[in-house]
Scaffold this active site. Sequence first.
Site, PDB file in Angstrom:
ATOM      1  N   LEU A 138      40.727  41.980  61.903  1.00 10.33           N
ATOM      2  CA  LEU A 138      39.485  42.026  62.663  1.00 10.33           C
ATOM      3  C   LEU A 138      39.823  42.600  64.035  1.00 10.33           C
ATOM      4  CD1 LEU A 138      37.979  38.477  61.889  1.00 10.33           C
ATOM      5  CD2 LEU A 138      37.298  40.651  60.863  1.00 10.33           C
ATOM      6  N   ASP A 139      38.922  43.366  64.612  1.00  7.44           N
ATOM      7  CA  ASP A 139      39.153  43.898  65.949  1.00  7.44           C
ATOM      8  C   ASP A 139      39.344  42.755  66.946  1.00  7.44           C
ATOM      9  OD1 ASP A 139      38.802  46.419  64.897  1.00  7.44           O
ATOM     10  OD2 ASP A 139      36.705  46.580  65.526  1.00  7.44           O
ATOM     11  N   LYS A 140      39.994  43.056  68.055  1.00  6.44           N
ATOM     12  CA  LYS A 140      40.317  42.039  69.065  1.00  6.44           C
ATOM     13  C   LYS A 140      39.112  41.176  69.437  1.00  6.44           C
ATOM     14  CE  LYS A 140      41.806  41.571  73.883  1.00  6.44           C
ATOM     15  NZ  LYS A 140      42.195  42.283  75.122  1.00  6.44           N
TER      16      LYS A 140
END
Length: 325
Positions: A138-140
């Site tokens: 998942l993106d940051k």
Amino acid sequence: MSQEINLQAEIESSQLGQRLDQALAELFPDYSRSRIKDWILDNRVTVNGQIVNKAKEKVLGGEQIVIQATLDEDTRFIPQDIELNIVYEDDDILVINKPRDLVVHPGAGNPDGTILNALLHRYPEIASVPRAGIVHRLDKDTTGLMVVAKTVAAQTHLVEMLQLREITREYEAVVMGTMTAGGTVDQPIARHPTKRTHMSVYPMGKPAVTHYRVMEKFRCHTRLRLRLETGRTHQIRVHMAYITHPLVGDQLYGGRPKPPKGASDKFMDTLRNFDRQALHATMLRLFHPITGEQMEWHAPIPEDMENLIAVLREDTEQFKDQLDW
């Protein structure tokens, strides 16, 4: 510290004509074909007592196979005591509810302080699993559910399930603009030709499919439920921007928020201060990689998105007489 691997099997008659690496990947499904190929090239595989180091060698059936290899721990990354919100765990997998501001895997600009570092601290033995068991990211600043493998066997099967699109991942998002109906974005994605931190829709990119449906309409925004068929980097963010409905708060693809006429100070402050993409992985469903049992998890949207939605509802209610939908 390394893990010794000792495997034995007989090539089945039905595998006549297969490449050696393909046949062994079928005989030993707990290990990926690329890993088995590495073992073949590294002289770790014998066929009828003779070392064979050509992965494309054809098999006939009936050959006796012995693999003697090691799984080395990944020592590039340091274990760190970082709290993880674990919503499910057994001997083979764990499911994490990821908060914002937490990177999944070390990389440029984030050498440590990641979920991978936390996993190495909490489960030292996971160092012998590729990428410490991380099979998708998942993106940051995206929150929500992600599955991690605790064993090589689980990791191999989860990667295969992802490739076959057998893992269902659903997200909630808030996007700019009022959408009237759901749909599907089927557009290939590749790295942007000039902005190397960006992805973009590109005809020669990798296939990417995102399904979406409208959950709630606001005066100038829409709450969506989205389901991924593929898992490309920034996929939802890129696809929503492509159809001119970028995610609220998306610094890369969103542009500046356009305030609707008559918006309150509270509305404007909330929108201005929402400093991450409004995206949350809310549901994860899969067949357990070892037991085969179907499992499903849900994670409610986090507080910052709850607050955003509440303010959008207030604004919509205030101006409901002016809406034409």
